[in-house]
Design a protein around this motif. Structure first.
Motif, mmCIF file in Angstrom:
data_model
loop_
_atom_site.group_PDB
_atom_site.id
_atom_site.type_symbol
_atom_site.label_atom_id
_atom_site.label_comp_id
_atom_site.label_asym_id
_atom_site.label_seq_id
_atom_site.Cartn_x
_atom_site.Cartn_y
_atom_site.Cartn_z
ATOM 1 N N THR A 34 0.938 -1.128 -0.151
ATOM 2 C CA THR A 34 0.082 0.038 0.044
ATOM 3 C C THR A 34 0.851 1.127 -0.074
ATOM 4 O O THR A 34 0.459 2.323 -0.493
ATOM 5 N N GLU A 35 2.084 1.165 0.528
ATOM 6 C CA GLU A 35 2.960 2.365 0.450
ATOM 7 C C GLU A 35 3.843 2.453 -0.828
ATOM 8 O O GLU A 35 3.934 3.492 -1.331
ATOM 9 N N LEU A 36 4.296 1.324 -1.439
ATOM 10 C CA LEU A 36 5.006 1.237 -2.531
ATOM 11 C C LEU A 36 4.177 1.539 -3.952
ATOM 12 O O LEU A 36 4.553 1.978 -4.666
ATOM 13 N N CYS A 37 3.016 1.102 -3.835
ATOM 14 C CA CYS A 37 2.187 1.030 -5.051
ATOM 15 C C CYS A 37 0.999 2.072 -4.937
ATOM 16 O O CYS A 37 0.027 1.607 -4.699
ATOM 17 N N ARG A 38 1.175 3.210 -5.455
ATOM 18 C CA ARG A 38 0.220 4.330 -5.255
ATOM 19 C C ARG A 38 -0.199 5.006 -6.656
ATOM 20 O O ARG A 38 -0.163 6.154 -6.642
ATOM 21 N N GLY A 39 -0.164 4.074 -7.727
ATOM 22 C CA GLY A 39 -0.312 4.522 -9.033
ATOM 23 C C GLY A 39 -1.622 5.111 -9.342
ATOM 24 O O GLY A 39 -1.836 6.247 -10.088
ATOM 25 N N HIS A 40 -2.431 4.985 -8.630
ATOM 26 C CA HIS A 40 -3.857 5.703 -8.567
ATOM 27 C C HIS A 40 -4.031 6.996 -8.136
ATOM 28 O O HIS A 40 -4.485 7.972 -8.852
ATOM 29 N N GLU A 41 -3.066 7.363 -7.247
ATOM 30 C CA GLU A 41 -2.909 8.699 -6.724
ATOM 31 C C GLU A 41 -2.066 9.503 -7.952
ATOM 32 O O GLU A 41 -2.343 10.834 -8.193
ATOM 33 N N CYS A 42 -1.084 8.781 -8.354
ATOM 34 C CA CYS A 42 -0.247 9.625 -9.373
ATOM 35 C C CYS A 42 -0.939 9.907 -10.693
ATOM 36 O O CYS A 42 -1.001 11.125 -11.210
ATOM 37 N N LYS A 43 -2.041 8.838 -10.973
ATOM 38 C CA LYS A 43 -2.801 9.234 -12.021
ATOM 39 C C LYS A 43 -3.734 10.220 -12.045
ATOM 40 O O LYS A 43 -3.928 10.975 -12.760
ATOM 41 N N ALA A 44 -4.345 10.199 -10.629
ATOM 42 C CA ALA A 44 -5.262 11.270 -10.334
ATOM 43 C C ALA A 44 -4.874 12.648 -10.378
ATOM 44 O O ALA A 44 -5.446 13.733 -10.906
ATOM 45 N N LYS A 73 0.884 -4.644 -13.488
ATOM 46 C CA LYS A 73 1.735 -4.922 -12.270
ATOM 47 C C LYS A 73 2.437 -3.777 -11.705
ATOM 48 O O LYS A 73 3.280 -3.085 -12.484
ATOM 49 N N CYS A 74 2.586 -3.709 -10.392
ATOM 50 C CA CYS A 74 3.257 -2.542 -9.745
ATOM 51 C C CYS A 74 4.790 -3.408 -9.792
ATOM 52 O O CYS A 74 5.007 -4.344 -9.304
ATOM 53 N N LEU A 75 5.766 -2.490 -9.909
ATOM 54 C CA LEU A 75 7.156 -3.008 -10.088
ATOM 55 C C LEU A 75 7.984 -1.760 -8.994
ATOM 56 O O LEU A 75 8.960 -1.868 -9.093
ATOM 57 N N SER A 76 7.069 -0.960 -8.371
ATOM 58 C CA SER A 76 7.779 0.026 -7.459
ATOM 59 C C SER A 76 8.548 -0.675 -6.407
ATOM 60 O O SER A 76 8.328 -1.408 -6.033
ATOM 61 N N THR A 77 9.957 0.050 -5.997
ATOM 62 C CA THR A 77 10.668 -0.198 -4.937
ATOM 63 C C THR A 77 10.932 0.752 -4.236
ATOM 64 O O THR A 77 11.404 0.644 -2.802
ATOM 65 N N LYS A 78 10.276 2.166 -4.321
ATOM 66 C CA LYS A 78 10.435 3.256 -3.406
ATOM 67 C C LYS A 78 9.160 3.885 -3.806
ATOM 68 O O LYS A 78 8.525 4.042 -4.819
ATOM 69 N N PRO A 79 8.469 4.443 -2.663
ATOM 70 C CA PRO A 79 7.093 4.994 -2.666
ATOM 71 C C PRO A 79 7.180 6.152 -3.483
ATOM 72 O O PRO A 79 6.311 6.551 -4.506
ATOM 73 N N ASN A 80 8.216 7.032 -3.813
ATOM 74 C CA ASN A 80 8.369 8.256 -4.538
ATOM 75 C C ASN A 80 8.834 7.725 -5.979
ATOM 76 O O ASN A 80 8.749 8.879 -6.767
ATOM 77 N N ASN A 81 9.189 6.690 -6.372
ATOM 78 C CA ASN A 81 9.307 6.257 -7.834
ATOM 79 C C ASN A 81 8.217 5.295 -8.259
ATOM 80 O O ASN A 81 8.631 4.119 -8.017
ATOM 81 N N GLN A 82 7.156 5.478 -8.771
ATOM 82 C CA GLN A 82 6.169 4.764 -9.202
ATOM 83 C C GLN A 82 6.610 3.954 -10.486
ATOM 84 O O GLN A 82 6.855 4.752 -11.348
ATOM 85 N N MET A 83 6.325 2.738 -10.271
ATOM 86 C CA MET A 83 6.577 2.066 -11.848
ATOM 87 C C MET A 83 5.897 0.891 -11.738
ATOM 88 O O MET A 83 5.556 -0.014 -10.953
ATOM 89 N N TYR A 84 5.182 0.691 -13.025
ATOM 90 C CA TYR A 84 4.134 -0.300 -13.195
ATOM 91 C C TYR A 84 4.377 -0.685 -14.823
ATOM 92 O O TYR A 84 4.743 0.125 -15.622
ATOM 93 N N LYS A 96 6.181 5.082 -15.676
ATOM 94 C CA LYS A 96 7.155 5.582 -14.585
ATOM 95 C C LYS A 96 6.550 6.827 -14.094
ATOM 96 O O LYS A 96 6.222 8.049 -14.923
ATOM 97 N N CYS A 97 6.292 7.140 -12.936
ATOM 98 C CA CYS A 97 5.939 8.322 -12.440
ATOM 99 C C CYS A 97 6.228 8.663 -10.935
ATOM 100 O O CYS A 97 6.726 7.992 -10.289
ATOM 101 N N GLN A 98 6.626 9.981 -10.721
ATOM 102 C CA GLN A 98 7.486 10.635 -9.529
ATOM 103 C C GLN A 98 6.596 11.100 -8.679
ATOM 104 O O GLN A 98 5.438 11.621 -9.035
ATOM 105 N N MET A 99 6.821 10.559 -7.205
ATOM 106 C CA MET A 99 5.960 11.104 -6.248
ATOM 107 C C MET A 99 7.060 11.862 -5.137
ATOM 108 O O MET A 99 8.041 11.360 -5.160
ATOM 109 N N GLU A 100 6.494 12.484 -4.506
ATOM 110 C CA GLU A 100 7.323 13.050 -3.325
ATOM 111 C C GLU A 100 7.765 12.112 -2.237
ATOM 112 O O GLU A 100 7.127 11.062 -2.237
ATOM 113 N N ASP A 101 8.752 12.344 -1.549
ATOM 114 C CA ASP A 101 9.503 11.374 -0.606
ATOM 115 C C ASP A 101 8.378 11.275 0.530
ATOM 116 O O ASP A 101 7.836 12.278 1.001
ATOM 117 N N THR A 102 7.936 9.972 0.805
ATOM 118 C CA THR A 102 6.885 9.840 1.961
ATOM 119 C C THR A 102 7.537 9.063 3.187
ATOM 120 O O THR A 102 8.454 8.495 3.101
#
Length: 411
Positions: A34-44, A73-84, A96-102
């Protein structure tokens, strides 16, 4: 009867323990997911900015209007670097989508929404194309150094920023391009788009971008279900990685591609780039065993790294490390890090592929292969005539591998 009762209690305890451990593992895994895979937030966030006319790009319509881009499929290894893994029409890609450090948040709490205070704030309304060109040029001077051909790179970026290919870069397209240019990987992908070993850039929207999917996403190893990854000992895992590799001629072809990538970024047309994470997971290959670089986020301009690491306070050399593989020396008299890296890219790559190439290598070239690989690993960045030694070792190693596989079907 007493022994039977004891056995029942023992099995009951072990069953309870297994259920407890299994539940804990699932809890931790889900919490991590839930922390690593936040693609829905990035898309929104991206689509909200697109609909407001703040950003634009070649992938915006498919992502937000027609919804022909799907997150897989979620491939993220860090919350601020979303990858699917993703699908765009009939194309398979990686989103690939960038998010703030969490910060680490407790399970069940709401994740902090993406900060918007600095997103897509440049260029501002009223900025002319010429002024935007100057902004990009100054950014390149900072990252790459003052080189005579930076104007050509600026024009290359503007061509990439024109998402709808109408010959004009709009303000929303410029905002997207400016956000993406803060990312080393995107800049390098644009520079190397004509090169064989760089995945194709399929499109972008804001600071989200889509690249070509690489079928095999590690030089070696086998992908195991996560539950097995937890319990497999590290030593066994390393041996398994070496067992599940292509045939030796195919490995040699992949390594030749890796050496060619080192050539591409070593004193290329826009300066030297340094590989600061040379782990096997960053390099993959396609069905023809052509090398593809999967992750270039830690391939950084030498000028940028020097500005980042020089004068960093230090006590020992280990304080002067950028990423995992770019290190300099701690100047003990000043207690500051020096600017020049200790190892060139080639030495780090030879260390990475040493066991990969040695395992299964033909006996008739084994001695020469070992000699060249160990000479390569010993290469130091600060030695006299390093560039000449670099070119000589690289070319000799390529020639040795190619000579051995050029007549095989695997090549």
């Amino acid at each position: 009867m007493a022994r039977l009762s004891y056995m029942r209690i023992k099995y009951l305890f072990l069953s309870w323990l297994a259920v407890f451990i299994g539940s804990w593992v699932i809890y931790v895994r889900y919490n991590s997911y839930t922390e690593l895979c936040r693609g829905h937030e990035c898309k929104a966030t991206i689509c909200d900015k697109y609909r407001k006319g703040i950003i634009d790009g070649s992938a915006c319509e498919g992502l937000c209007s027609k919804e022909t881009i799907y997150f897989g499929k979620c491939l993220s290894t860090k919350p601020n670097n979303q990858m699917y893994l993703g699908i765009w029409g009939n194309l398979e890609g990686v989103i690939k989508c960038q998010m703030e450090d969490t910060l680490h948040l407790d399970f069940g709490t709401e994740l902090e929404p993406r900060k918007e205070i600095v997103l897509f704030d440049k260029p501002t309304r009223g900025t002319t194309v010429q002024k935007f060109k100057e902004m990009v040029h100054n950014l390149f001077k900072t990252k790459l150094g003052d080189q005579g051909n930076l104007r050509d790179l600026v024009n290359l970026i503007l061509a990439a920023a024109d998402g709808n290919k109408d010959g004009h870069v709009s303000l929303p397209e410029a905002k997207s391009a400016w956000a993406l240019l803060q990312l080393n990987e995107f800049l390098l992908m644009v520079i190397l788009q004509g090169k064989e070993h760089t995945p194709k850039l399929l499109g972008f929207c804001g600071d989200l971008y889509i690249t070509e999917r690489v079928p095999y996403t590690s030089l070696y190893g086998i992908s195991l279900p996560w539950i097995f990854e937890i319990f497999v000992p590290q030593g066994l895992r390393k041996r398994m990685d070496q067992w599940f590799t292509p045939s030796w001629p195919r490995k040699a072809k992949i390594v030749i591609g890796l050496l060619e990538f080192v050539e591409d970024i070593f004193h290329g047309p826009y300066g030297n780039f340094l590989m600061c994470d040379t782990s096997a997971k960053n390099f993959g290959y396609n069905d023809k065993y052509d090398l593809k670089v999967v992750d270039m986020r830690n391939v950084v301009p030498e000028m940028h790294l020097k500005d980042t690491i020089k004068d960093r306070p230090c006590v020992v050399d280990s304080d002067c490390v950028y990423g995992t593989d770019c290190s300099t020396v701690c100047d003990q008299s000043k207690r500051k890090c020096t600017a020049d890296v200790s190892q060139p890219n080639l030495a780090k790559i030879c260390l990475l592929v040493k066991d990969y190439l040695f395992r299964g290598s033909p006996s008739e070239i084994r001695e020469e292969l070992e000699k060249q690989i160990y000479s390569c690993i010993a290469l130091k960045a600060a030695t006299k005539n390093m560039e000449m030694q670099h070119s000589l070792i690289l070319n000799n190693l390529k020639a040795l591998l190619w000579k051995k596989i050029s007549h095989t079907n695997d090549s």
